[in-house]
Design a protein around this motif. Sequence first.
Motif, PDB file in Angstrom:
ATOM      1  N   GLU A   1       9.759   7.277   7.832  1.00 39.18           N
ATOM      2  CA  GLU A   1       9.074   8.520   7.485  1.00 39.18           C
ATOM      3  C   GLU A   1      10.055   9.397   6.729  1.00 39.18           C
ATOM      4  OE1 GLU A   1       7.340  12.547   9.664  1.00 39.18           O
ATOM      5  OE2 GLU A   1       7.648  10.714  10.839  1.00 39.18           O
ATOM      6  N   MET A   2       9.610   9.933   5.599  1.00 34.99           N
ATOM      7  CA  MET A   2      10.451  10.837   4.810  1.00 34.99           C
ATOM      8  C   MET A   2       9.930  12.254   4.967  1.00 34.99           C
ATOM      9  SD  MET A   2      11.289   8.763   1.293  1.00 34.99           S
ATOM     10  CE  MET A   2      12.784   9.715   1.032  1.00 34.99           C
ATOM     11  N   GLN A   3      10.841  13.187   5.218  1.00 34.94           N
ATOM     12  CA  GLN A   3      10.461  14.584   5.391  1.00 34.94           C
ATOM     13  C   GLN A   3      11.380  15.471   4.567  1.00 34.94           C
ATOM     14  OE1 GLN A   3      10.890  16.150   9.395  1.00 34.94           O
ATOM     15  NE2 GLN A   3      11.002  18.227   8.582  1.00 34.94           N
ATOM     16  N   VAL A   4      10.794  16.317   3.727  1.00 32.19           N
ATOM     17  CA  VAL A   4      11.560  17.292   2.969  1.00 32.19           C
ATOM     18  C   VAL A   4      11.830  18.476   3.883  1.00 32.19           C
ATOM     19  CG1 VAL A   4      11.597  18.775   0.939  1.00 32.19           C
ATOM     20  CG2 VAL A   4      10.464  16.541   0.830  1.00 32.19           C
TER      21      VAL A   4
ATOM     22  N   THR B   1       8.206  -0.552   6.025  1.00 26.37           N
ATOM     23  CA  THR B   1       8.102   0.546   5.075  1.00 26.37           C
ATOM     24  C   THR B   1       9.224   0.476   4.051  1.00 26.37           C
ATOM     25  OG1 THR B   1       7.181   1.934   6.824  1.00 26.37           O
ATOM     26  CG2 THR B   1       7.952   3.056   4.856  1.00 26.37           C
ATOM     27  N   THR B   2       8.864   0.750   2.803  1.00 28.37           N
ATOM     28  CA  THR B   2       9.841   0.973   1.742  1.00 28.37           C
ATOM     29  C   THR B   2       9.541   2.333   1.134  1.00 28.37           C
ATOM     30  OG1 THR B   2       8.412  -0.230   0.204  1.00 28.37           O
ATOM     31  CG2 THR B   2      10.207  -1.465   1.218  1.00 28.37           C
TER      32      THR B   2
ATOM     33  N   LEU C   1      15.029  14.401   5.343  1.00 25.70           N
ATOM     34  CA  LEU C   1      15.329  13.639   6.545  1.00 25.70           C
ATOM     35  C   LEU C   1      14.591  12.312   6.476  1.00 25.70           C
ATOM     36  CD1 LEU C   1      15.037  16.312   9.401  1.00 25.70           C
ATOM     37  CD2 LEU C   1      17.132  15.395   8.393  1.00 25.70           C
ATOM     38  N   LEU C   2      15.224  11.279   7.007  1.00 22.99           N
ATOM     39  CA  LEU C   2      14.617   9.960   7.145  1.00 22.99           C
ATOM     40  C   LEU C   2      14.530   9.635   8.626  1.00 22.99           C
ATOM     41  CD1 LEU C   2      16.367   7.630   4.523  1.00 22.99           C
ATOM     42  CD2 LEU C   2      13.928   8.100   4.664  1.00 22.99           C
TER      43      LEU C   2
ATOM     44  N   LYS D   1       0.852  -1.191   0.000  1.00 23.82           N
ATOM     45  CA  LYS D   1       0.000   0.000   0.000  1.00 23.82           C
ATOM     46  C   LYS D   1       0.888   1.241   0.000  1.00 23.82           C
ATOM     47  CE  LYS D   1      -0.421   0.673   4.959  1.00 23.82           C
ATOM     48  NZ  LYS D   1      -1.238   1.159   6.051  1.00 23.82           N
ATOM     49  N   ILE D   2       0.432   2.264  -0.706  1.00 23.35           N
ATOM     50  CA  ILE D   2       1.138   3.542  -0.718  1.00 23.35           C
ATOM     51  C   ILE D   2       0.636   4.347   0.470  1.00 23.35           C
ATOM     52  CG2 ILE D   2       1.685   5.612  -2.046  1.00 23.35           C
ATOM     53  CD1 ILE D   2       0.970   4.062  -4.577  1.00 23.35           C
ATOM     54  N   GLU D   3       1.547   4.753   1.332  1.00 22.50           N
ATOM     55  CA  GLU D   3       1.163   5.437   2.572  1.00 22.50           C
ATOM     56  C   GLU D   3       1.173   6.945   2.463  1.00 22.50           C
ATOM     57  OE1 GLU D   3       3.759   3.673   5.606  1.00 22.50           O
ATOM     58  OE2 GLU D   3       1.964   2.689   6.387  1.00 22.50           O
ATOM     59  N   THR D   4       2.259   7.507   1.920  1.00 26.06           N
ATOM     60  CA  THR D   4       2.393   8.962   1.882  1.00 26.06           C
ATOM     61  C   THR D   4       3.054   9.409   0.590  1.00 26.06           C
ATOM     62  OG1 THR D   4       4.605   9.001   2.896  1.00 26.06           O
ATOM     63  CG2 THR D   4       2.697   9.042   4.393  1.00 26.06           C
ATOM     64  N   ILE D   5       2.814  10.668   0.228  1.00 23.12           N
ATOM     65  CA  ILE D   5       3.567  11.308  -0.848  1.00 23.12           C
ATOM     66  C   ILE D   5       4.034  12.675  -0.352  1.00 23.12           C
ATOM     67  CG2 ILE D   5       2.479  10.119  -2.781  1.00 23.12           C
ATOM     68  CD1 ILE D   5       0.684  12.560  -3.164  1.00 23.12           C
ATOM     69  N   SER D   6       5.189  13.109  -0.835  1.00 20.78           N
ATOM     70  CA  SER D   6       5.727  14.423  -0.506  1.00 20.78           C
ATOM     71  C   SER D   6       6.574  14.891  -1.677  1.00 20.78           C
ATOM     72  CB  SER D   6       6.555  14.377   0.789  1.00 20.78           C
ATOM     73  OG  SER D   6       7.588  13.415   0.687  1.00 20.78           O
TER      74      SER D   6
END
Length: 719
Positions: free
Chosen positions: A396-399, A372-373, A408-409, A351-356
């Motif tokens: 979690e990926m954060q721009v 998570t991948t 940031l990861l 499943k796709i969880e987030t987009i940024s």
Amino acid sequence: MKTSVLALVAAAASLAAQAQPSLPATPKRPVTDTYFGQQVTDNYRWLEDLKSPETQAWFKAQGDYTAQVMAGIPGRDSLINTLVRYDALKAARITGILRRGGRYFYKKTLPSENVGKLYYRTGTTGPEVLLFDPSTYAKGKSYAVSYFLPSEDGRRLALGVAEGGAEISTIRVLNVDTKKLYPESIYPSWFGVSGWTPDGKGFIYTTQQSGDTKSMNMLLNTRSLYHTVGTPVAQDRELFSRAKYKQLPIKPEDLIYVTYSEDFKYIMGNLGGVDRRMNAFIAPATELLQPTINWKRLAAPADSVLGSVVLHDRLYLLSTKRALKGRILVTDARQPNLKTATVALPMEKRKIETISAAKDYLLATLNDGLNTTAKQFSLRTNRWEDVPLPLTGSAEMQVLEPTSNDCLLYLTSWKQPPTIYTYNPVTKEAKVSPFDTPVTYPGLADLVVEEVEVPGLDGTPVPLSIIYNKKVKRDGRAVCFMTGYGAYGISADPYFSSRTLALLNQGVIVAETHVRGGSEKGQAWHKAGMKTTKPNTWRDFIACGEYLVKNGYTSPQHLIGEGTSAGGILIGRAITERPDLFAAAISNVGLSNMLRFENTPNGPNNAKEFGTVKDSVECRALYEMDAFLHVQPGTNYPAVISVGGMNDPRVIAWQPGKFAAALQAASTSGKPVLMQVNFDNGHFTEDKKVAFRNFANMYAFALWQAGHPNFQPSPVAVK
């Protein structure tokens, strides 16, 4: 020998009777309602009046009684000390890292501090500068920073300050260079500041009618406004509201907020709440301060859009419509049209969880139900590539800021403390961030993690994560702490908790259930545990408990069940349906009286998830998930601790209070039922001193009742 043993038991019982306070009386005053022809009697409706002196006295008496019982549980204070000791092992806790104007802003909490302070540094290695210390905000009061957002140039900072573990905050504005607060303050604002204008002159925020967590107006008709720093709040411009845009389908319970797109070309207004599907509109950012904004439909709930980003006038949307595990669509941001949108990333097994969005990349996180991948899409090459994550677990990926590619990861797992990495999508390199504070906890090397699937009561496989020390024997004698949630499509992804470690290092088995109502297996998993399908949530939990007993991990005499917030439905109905399965139960700020939930400030919005009494079918479903109304007199219930926060804006305190009152009157097991009342707390609190006490109380009570040897009263010597 027989006589001495009997004397010992009698003396112990006598001493306990003398030492224990008496349980406060709770009179029954029946009120009968009729729902679609069905009569329902409520014996404790009077407890809903939290402003009544009688009700306040009842909660105080319950809290005092519980505090006295807790003080007598061996091991409780030792558990608090363990939580304090584990907290001290980490040099500092750094959260909320944001970069603006070359400055990094973050909250940092030292082991010696109860709440975090705000800091900044120029670059990752610049000297650290203290910006705001909430402990000095007002003398004689306890405050914490609930949120913060710097302006795009990094010269101003908007922040929320909340008192006494509350979430309803006052917005203040700080001059970063002088570290002085501007004179204006904005109250009440639970949801805070959602964006600064690019010039840093003002910001967008959401406000509500009332900050009274007991008022039904608290979350009705929220508004999004624009504030220019240094001007009177009364002059703030209204951007998005039900009153101003009567032609739009805005309901009183919708939580309104406005944000900028990543490139600041567009503004987006969303009607938010517990329904994760976007109900959103879009307009050019140039219209922000126009008398009227020409809002155009971006996505309706029927479009099942869970997230959106804008890159180079292309609007990317994460949608689960006709793709229950998600796919990414793309359309023109200037004229969005989901009917003609093309597929940028099709649905797959994960499943796709987030987009940024970074400057030149679209980033997506995916989940296989447990781990998570991540993928990245390059605007230059027009290709998707896998992101090489350093660890397996939750990611979690954060721009850091939308004008750059710097990210940031955040990575963690059941055995891995949270670790912060910097990530460069251009080179695809991840390195431990200078902001990471490594820590070594005792016992991690001895932990075993098992991931299994348990047959649900209807045969559906239910994921279950089991964590324990390798020295624990599977002979049915180990205490097991089983927890679950199952609401809003929120998944129980792997996470590390020092509180959980404190249990594991005492030989407790910890079991995390992945019940229906979450989204571990996609949106279908969520839909299978909401409204009329909600019984799957607690029956999956029961099935997991039966599996743990059947396979020798524990036994009913040693099984603890726990549910927090919406997890109160899960634990409340689990023990009212299968009281024989549990030794003890924790309902932590738990929803317990669902038929009356719409009569609370946070109730109308939650009807999107649980249902409404205005609909005959959904009303019946609410009755079925109502633990309070399923308490039956003359039943041998397990020991129960019900917890309520008097500053809680999410679950009003009478929800767990009525549940405790009903159990105290009905249970014939002789096991205690306690109502823990937190007067210095809300739904939760950042204050570590309060939080450690709160969790130690819950855990110590449950471990005592589940037979853990470290929490049993010492034998009384009799001559």
